[in-house]
Scaffold this active site. Structure first.
Site, PDB file in Angstrom:
ATOM      1  N   ASP A 209      -0.798  -6.075  -0.167  1.00  0.00           N
ATOM      2  CA  ASP A 209      -1.163  -5.525   1.191  1.00  0.00           C
ATOM      3  C   ASP A 209      -2.979  -5.220   1.229  1.00  0.00           C
ATOM      4  OD1 ASP A 209       0.580  -4.860   3.053  1.00  0.00           O
ATOM      5  OD2 ASP A 209       1.613  -3.264   2.095  1.00  0.00           O
TER       6      ASP A 209
ATOM      7  N   GLU B 298       9.749  -4.154  10.221  1.00  0.00           N
ATOM      8  CA  GLU B 298      10.022  -2.909   9.691  1.00  0.00           C
ATOM      9  C   GLU B 298      10.812  -2.161  10.716  1.00  0.00           C
ATOM     10  OE1 GLU B 298       7.424  -1.018   6.963  1.00  0.00           O
ATOM     11  OE2 GLU B 298       8.551   0.687   6.990  1.00  0.00           O
TER      12      GLU B 298
ATOM     13  N   LYS C  41      -1.174  -9.452   3.163  1.00  0.00           N
ATOM     14  CA  LYS C  41      -0.351  -8.901   4.044  1.00  0.00           C
ATOM     15  C   LYS C  41      -0.975  -7.828   5.048  1.00  0.00           C
ATOM     16  CE  LYS C  41       3.394  -5.999   3.535  1.00  0.00           C
ATOM     17  NZ  LYS C  41       2.907  -4.679   4.564  1.00  0.00           N
TER      18      LYS C  41
ATOM     19  N   GLU D  34      -0.992  -5.360   8.647  1.00  0.00           N
ATOM     20  CA  GLU D  34      -0.131  -4.899   9.742  1.00  0.00           C
ATOM     21  C   GLU D  34      -0.857  -5.102  11.144  1.00  0.00           C
ATOM     22  OE1 GLU D  34       0.722  -0.799   8.734  1.00  0.00           O
ATOM     23  OE2 GLU D  34       1.388  -1.080   6.864  1.00  0.00           O
TER      24      GLU D  34
ATOM     25  N   ASP E 286       1.037  -1.247  -0.027  1.00  0.00           N
ATOM     26  CA  ASP E 286       0.114  -0.091   0.101  1.00  0.00           C
ATOM     27  C   ASP E 286       0.685   1.311   0.153  1.00  0.00           C
ATOM     28  OD1 ASP E 286       0.995  -0.172   2.458  1.00  0.00           O
ATOM     29  OD2 ASP E 286      -1.085  -0.057   3.464  1.00  0.00           O
ATOM     30  N   SER E 287       2.243   1.041  -0.025  1.00  0.00           N
ATOM     31  CA  SER E 287       2.879   2.114  -0.181  1.00  0.00           C
ATOM     32  C   SER E 287       2.866   2.859  -1.736  1.00  0.00           C
ATOM     33  CB  SER E 287       4.746   1.649  -0.092  1.00  0.00           C
ATOM     34  OG  SER E 287       4.790   0.453  -0.926  1.00  0.00           O
TER      35      SER E 287
HETATM   36  O1  KIV Z   1       3.676  -1.178   1.638  1.00  0.00           O
HETATM   37  C1  KIV Z   1       4.750  -1.382   1.510  1.00  0.00           C
HETATM   38  O2  KIV Z   1       5.379  -1.366   0.662  1.00  0.00           O
HETATM   39  C2  KIV Z   1       5.196  -2.341   2.721  1.00  0.00           C
HETATM   40  C3  KIV Z   1       6.619  -2.342   2.837  1.00  0.00           C
HETATM   41  C4  KIV Z   1       7.451  -1.404   3.055  1.00  0.00           C
HETATM   42  C5  KIV Z   1       7.409  -3.580   3.620  1.00  0.00           C
HETATM   43  O3  KIV Z   1       4.705  -2.586   3.482  1.00  0.00           O
END
Ligand code: KIV
Length: 281
Positions: free
Chosen positions: A84, A183, A114, A116, A45-46
């Site tokens: 994510d 992280e 994924k 968090e 989600d980056s």
């Molecule tokens: O969203 C993302 O790119 C991440 C990584 C930085 C691990 O969660």
């Protein structure tokens, strides 16, 4: 001979061979990363920051994740693709978490999701894995909690915090996660977690003691202005792109591009016919 990475092949690599992971958000880059033999791709989600220009990952929606994730999955043959779950797609209820995890798998053809958090998301991890969806957890500095942390800050500093991060790792493992992103935590703590768990640990700012590493691809290619301590620039692609854009601009303006080799001159009609067209219209 490259072969499709799976949960089983990745788990078999723990302690034997380091695991590589890069973020990716589009088809073209996915093909390049996949053909380079990177084991796993994270549709992070980056993308809220790298592709959409937000200050953090919080505005990213499920629909946006699906749009980007589909393109990435279409570009991957061998890489294991993890998607994510965006902010508020799994926190509200276990039912919503399962439904949204299912959408990412069904609508993108991803291999895993994924999310968090540590002990507070274990019920979600249990329910998602019970549906046969592999889960990667993410602990330490979890960017969706940036407002609670008061910024993107190192976590696990001091004895109480280090214990909490280790306990989070053990909790998500018990809940069924097969992989965990660590992280921005101190390297000895990351190495200890790696030793204490059968999960694959993927570090980003967690040091070399993790089972594998992940970086945001724009960061490692120096495509932006952002360079946290844990990023290494493996190429200066940002500068190369800028140079190429400037060269293109200059050549279009001075007429040196396109040249004859860039045209379909062989398909042109005779000069006589074109003169006739010129006269007719
Ligand atoms: O969203 C993302 O790119 C991440 C990584 C930085 C691990 O969660």
């Amino acid at each position: 001979m490259p072969k499709k990475n799976t949960v089983a092949t990745l788990l078999a690599m723990k302690g034997q061979e380091k695991i590589t992971q890069l973020t990716c958000y589009d088809y073209t880059t996915a093909r390049l990363i996949d053909s380079a033999g990177i084991n796993t791709i994270l549709v992070g989600d980056s993308l809220g920051m790298t592709m959409q220009g937000y200050e953090d990952t919080l505005p990213v929606t499920m629909e946006e994740m699906i749009l980007y994730g589909r393109s990435v999955c279409r570009g991957c043959k061998d890489a294991f693709v993890i998607m994510d779950m965006p902010f508020m797609s799994y926190q509200v209820s276990v039912e919503q978490a399962v439904a949204n995890a299912g959408r990412l798998i069904k609508e993108c053809c991803a291999n895993a999701v994924k999310l968090e958090g540590g002990s507070q998301v274990c019920r979600q991890i249990e329910a998602i894995t019970a549906c046969g969806i592999p889960v990667c957890a993410h602990i330490g500095m979890t960017p969706q909690s940036v407002n609670a942390f008061g910024g993107f800050k190192v976590q696990g500093k001091g004895e109480d915090n280090a214990r909490r991060v280790l306990e989070d790792a053990l909790a998500v493992e018990k809940a069924g996660a097969f992989m965990v992103v660590l992280e921005c935590i101190p390297p000895k703590l990351a190495a200890l977690i790696t030793k204490k768990t059968k999960m694959i640990t993927i570090g980003i700012g967690g040091g070399a003691g993790c089972d594998g590493q992940v970086l945001v691809y724009q960061d490692m290619l120096a495509m932006g202005d952002f360079k946290p301590k844990f990023v290494k620039h493996f190429a200066q692609i940002g500068q190369q792109m800028k140079d190429a854009f400037q060269a293109y601009s200059q050549q279009v303006k001075d007429g040196s591009f396109p040249e004859e080799i860039h045209t379909y001159a062989k398909s042109d009609c005779s000069d006589a016919f074109l003169a006739q067209l010129d006269a007719e219209y």
